[in-house]
Motif scaffolding. Sequence first.
Motif, PDB file in Angstrom:
ATOM      1  N   ASN A 285       0.789  -1.252   0.172  1.00 39.06           N
ATOM      2  CA  ASN A 285      -0.156   0.041  -0.142  1.00 39.06           C
ATOM      3  C   ASN A 285       0.987   1.299  -0.060  1.00 39.06           C
ATOM      4  N   ARG A 286       2.294   1.030   0.123  1.00 39.08           N
ATOM      5  CA  ARG A 286       3.007   2.105   0.153  1.00 39.08           C
ATOM      6  C   ARG A 286       4.172   1.954  -0.936  1.00 39.08           C
ATOM      7  N   ALA A 287       3.985   1.382  -1.996  1.00 43.94           N
ATOM      8  CA  ALA A 287       4.785   1.122  -2.967  1.00 43.94           C
ATOM      9  C   ALA A 287       5.999   0.075  -2.777  1.00 43.94           C
ATOM     10  N   GLY A 288       5.490  -0.623  -1.999  1.00 47.19           N
ATOM     11  CA  GLY A 288       6.865  -1.704  -1.338  1.00 47.19           C
ATOM     12  C   GLY A 288       7.653  -1.421  -0.408  1.00 47.19           C
ATOM     13  N   ALA A 289       7.418  -0.107   0.258  1.00 50.76           N
ATOM     14  CA  ALA A 289       8.228   0.344   1.403  1.00 50.76           C
ATOM     15  C   ALA A 289       8.063  -0.872   2.596  1.00 50.76           C
ATOM     16  N   PRO A 290       9.349  -0.522   3.293  1.00 51.94           N
ATOM     17  CA  PRO A 290       9.059  -1.484   4.516  1.00 51.94           C
ATOM     18  C   PRO A 290       7.846  -1.381   5.496  1.00 51.94           C
TER      19      PRO A 290
ATOM     20  N   TYR B 101     -10.746 -12.005  -3.827  1.00 50.99           N
ATOM     21  CA  TYR B 101     -10.328 -11.468  -4.808  1.00 50.99           C
ATOM     22  C   TYR B 101      -9.534 -10.239  -4.873  1.00 50.99           C
ATOM     23  N   TYR B 102      -9.639  -9.237  -3.906  1.00 50.14           N
ATOM     24  CA  TYR B 102      -8.602  -8.279  -3.924  1.00 50.14           C
ATOM     25  C   TYR B 102      -7.361  -8.640  -3.599  1.00 50.14           C
ATOM     26  N   CYS B 103      -7.057  -9.688  -2.688  1.00 53.92           N
ATOM     27  CA  CYS B 103      -5.900 -10.211  -2.222  1.00 53.92           C
ATOM     28  C   CYS B 103      -5.161 -10.448  -3.322  1.00 53.92           C
ATOM     29  N   ASN B 104      -5.837 -11.600  -4.378  1.00 48.80           N
ATOM     30  CA  ASN B 104      -5.312 -12.150  -5.428  1.00 48.80           C
ATOM     31  C   ASN B 104      -4.966 -11.123  -6.528  1.00 48.80           C
ATOM     32  N   TYR B 105      -5.777  -9.994  -6.556  1.00 45.66           N
ATOM     33  CA  TYR B 105      -5.642  -8.914  -7.572  1.00 45.66           C
ATOM     34  C   TYR B 105      -4.231  -8.177  -7.372  1.00 45.66           C
ATOM     35  N   LEU B 106      -4.062  -7.882  -6.037  1.00 48.31           N
ATOM     36  CA  LEU B 106      -2.917  -7.264  -5.448  1.00 48.31           C
ATOM     37  C   LEU B 106      -1.598  -7.956  -5.864  1.00 48.31           C
ATOM     38  N   LEU B 107      -1.704  -9.321  -5.601  1.00 46.50           N
ATOM     39  CA  LEU B 107      -0.486 -10.276  -5.741  1.00 46.50           C
ATOM     40  C   LEU B 107      -0.160 -10.187  -7.307  1.00 46.50           C
ATOM     41  N   ARG B 108      -1.366 -10.202  -8.221  1.00 43.85           N
ATOM     42  CA  ARG B 108      -1.054 -10.593  -9.664  1.00 43.85           C
ATOM     43  C   ARG B 108      -0.396  -9.203 -10.229  1.00 43.85           C
ATOM     44  N   ILE B 109      -0.795  -7.906  -9.599  1.00 42.21           N
ATOM     45  CA  ILE B 109      -0.182  -6.671 -10.422  1.00 42.21           C
ATOM     46  C   ILE B 109       1.114  -6.527  -9.807  1.00 42.21           C
ATOM     47  N   TRP B 110       1.266  -6.900  -8.561  1.00 43.10           N
ATOM     48  CA  TRP B 110       2.733  -6.771  -8.006  1.00 43.10           C
ATOM     49  C   TRP B 110       3.715  -7.476  -8.831  1.00 43.10           C
ATOM     50  N   HIS B 111       3.402  -8.760  -9.097  1.00 42.47           N
ATOM     51  CA  HIS B 111       4.274  -9.539  -9.966  1.00 42.47           C
ATOM     52  C   HIS B 111       4.321  -9.360 -11.424  1.00 42.47           C
ATOM     53  N   GLU B 112       3.318  -8.448 -11.903  1.00 41.28           N
ATOM     54  CA  GLU B 112       3.571  -8.297 -13.285  1.00 41.28           C
ATOM     55  C   GLU B 112       4.790  -7.267 -13.503  1.00 41.28           C
ATOM     56  N   ASN B 113       5.244  -6.610 -12.393  1.00 40.87           N
ATOM     57  CA  ASN B 113       6.375  -5.627 -12.597  1.00 40.87           C
ATOM     58  C   ASN B 113       7.685  -6.485 -12.202  1.00 40.87           C
ATOM     59  N   PRO B 114       8.452  -6.548 -13.349  1.00 36.48           N
ATOM     60  CA  PRO B 114       9.750  -7.465 -13.026  1.00 36.48           C
ATOM     61  C   PRO B 114      10.653  -6.998 -11.940  1.00 36.48           C
ATOM     62  N   ALA B 115      10.573  -5.435 -11.568  1.00 38.41           N
ATOM     63  CA  ALA B 115      11.289  -4.915 -10.869  1.00 38.41           C
ATOM     64  C   ALA B 115      10.984  -5.158  -9.342  1.00 38.41           C
ATOM     65  N   HIS B 116       9.858  -5.765  -9.138  1.00 42.31           N
ATOM     66  CA  HIS B 116       9.418  -6.152  -7.702  1.00 42.31           C
ATOM     67  C   HIS B 116      10.004  -7.605  -7.164  1.00 42.31           C
ATOM     68  N   ALA B 117      10.335  -7.311  -5.912  1.00 44.93           N
ATOM     69  CA  ALA B 117      10.655  -8.816  -5.508  1.00 44.93           C
ATOM     70  C   ALA B 117       9.636  -9.804  -5.362  1.00 44.93           C
ATOM     71  N   PRO B 118       9.774 -10.894  -5.885  1.00 43.50           N
ATOM     72  CA  PRO B 118       8.621 -12.029  -5.674  1.00 43.50           C
ATOM     73  C   PRO B 118       8.010 -12.072  -4.358  1.00 43.50           C
ATOM     74  N   LEU B 119       7.021 -12.541  -4.240  1.00 42.55           N
ATOM     75  CA  LEU B 119       6.220 -12.463  -2.760  1.00 42.55           C
ATOM     76  C   LEU B 119       5.814 -13.996  -2.702  1.00 42.55           C
ATOM     77  N   ARG B 120       6.031 -14.443  -1.468  1.00 42.11           N
ATOM     78  CA  ARG B 120       5.224 -15.915  -1.155  1.00 42.11           C
ATOM     79  C   ARG B 120       3.966 -15.715  -0.252  1.00 42.11           C
ATOM     80  N   HIS B 121       3.867 -14.517   0.202  1.00 48.99           N
ATOM     81  CA  HIS B 121       2.482 -14.596   1.006  1.00 48.99           C
ATOM     82  C   HIS B 121       2.189 -13.121   1.066  1.00 48.99           C
ATOM     83  N   LEU B 122       0.897 -12.627   1.367  1.00 49.76           N
ATOM     84  CA  LEU B 122       0.131 -11.287   1.313  1.00 49.76           C
ATOM     85  C   LEU B 122      -1.004 -11.416   2.213  1.00 49.76           C
ATOM     86  N   SER B 123      -0.811 -10.520   3.291  1.00 48.17           N
ATOM     87  CA  SER B 123      -1.770 -10.309   4.326  1.00 48.17           C
ATOM     88  C   SER B 123      -2.219  -9.104   3.885  1.00 48.17           C
ATOM     89  N   ILE B 124      -3.694  -8.718   3.926  1.00 50.97           N
ATOM     90  CA  ILE B 124      -4.359  -7.748   4.023  1.00 50.97           C
ATOM     91  C   ILE B 124      -4.743  -7.114   5.481  1.00 50.97           C
TER      92      ILE B 124
END
Length: 521
Positions: A414-419, A455-478
């Motif tokens: 939610n903050r562009a991948g900041a810690p 649906y929102y959780c899966n959507y967030l994961l998909r658009i995150w991984h569409e950017n090759p500059a993003h680090a791959p995720l193994r888990h997401l919690s909203i």
Amino acid sequence: MLNEHPGFWGVLKRPFVLDVRALALLRMATAAVILVDLAIRSTDLEAHYANLGILPVPALMEHAWTPYQFSLHAATGLWQGEAVLFLLAAGVAGALLLGYHTRLATVASWVLLVSLQNRNTLIGQGGDDLLRMLLFWGIFLPWGRVWSYDARDKPVPERFDYFSAATVAYVVQLALLYWCTALLKNGAEWTRDGTALYYAFSLDQLLLPGGRLLYPHPDLLRFLTFGAYFTELLLPFALFIPVGVRWWRLLVVGVLFGFHLTIGLTLYVGLFFLINWASILGLLPPVALDWLTGRFSPYAPRVRRWQGRLPAWQLPWRLRLERTREPTAGGQRLARAVRDTFVAVVLAYVCLWNLDDVAVLRPAGGLLPAPVRWLGYLFRIDQHWGMFAPVVFKDDGWYIFEGTTATGKVLDLNRAGAPVRYAKPASVVALFKNDRWRKYSENYLFVDNAWMRPYYCNYLLRIWHENPAHAPLRHLSIVYMKEVSLPDYQVSKPTREVLCECELPAQSQEPGAGKKQQAEE
């Protein structure tokens, strides 16, 4: 009785006589708001309206649909198809703004707006109901008679005043909006304690800089709370006073303009205040329109020259809602009688719908039983004006999208991948791209809407991984950092609530895996 007092009917209908110039302004403002709404919505074509977004069509049909609704936008799950419908809607809204084939443009705009709103009800707000009803009543109003492309070659009407069942419906609709808004606010915060605006301004997800200035002053907030409540409850009565109509109209328009300006400066409500501004323009009395006409009369020759250079486009088909030739006197009377009867029946239905919504005591099955409610859902004349009612929502907070990388690093999507950090942001409102996302996040909290969370959780994961500059995720919690609003400026300690979790299989944690998996599917 009417024969003994021949002027009684004239006095009785005075509050419902409108100026066609005011109706033209109402038309142009409504069309302009539709164009702004489309522009904002178009930034989320895939997210809000496509199957790859937060609400796929199958989920919509299963959880947020009635058999009486229709939606052209639900006929496709592709954002490209949505883009075509958006362009079509913008085109007919532009025609409505110019007054080109006004009646047809009004009907087409209404159909496309209903279709769009039905496609995703999770991002709707009260202003959407009003915008939809303005278009519906506009179908029966002569808001293209002046100041329109259709009127360019026609003589200026000898009289600008106009009365019909549709003008009655328009005035009554505005009154119902504010009356029902007030009557639904039956909690002690509004009627006894005067703390409603204190709690509204305690919501960081709504608070704007104007609200921050008012928030530290409890006595002022109490005064404004009662002022807002009684404005909504009492001001509409001024619309029905049959003497001094123009002055009462100016009072109503002036008060409501200031009322919604204050809302727009203090609370993040999207287009709500603009829609309400547009809605009151049809009330402008002749004295205000004469002044406006005088101010802009020097520009009239330029407008006429501009209109003269426009091509006289004709629609490629013969079937049109506008008259192609002047009707006979008998045919005109019959058409008007049929139209006014239909409008009167629909208005009675709308009044019953609203009365059923606010009634404290109602018969079993309600004032509008289920077998007849289909009409409201089909034509979308259903409406609910429960803004901050019966009390103000108090479960404030902000979202953190905790994404865990393959290396164990925790990021906030939610903050562009900041810690991740759990402290409250300086501006919670700034976390939302627009008010549609804010409204979606509000609906996301409700237990009844738990079905929408994955649906929102899966959507967030998909658009995150569409950017090759993003680090791959193994888990997401909203995560929702819940901060309950307390009385007397007390501050509660935020609590961490996990609303949804998504786990990715190991093979999906590679860069570009989201697109590859999507292609395989």
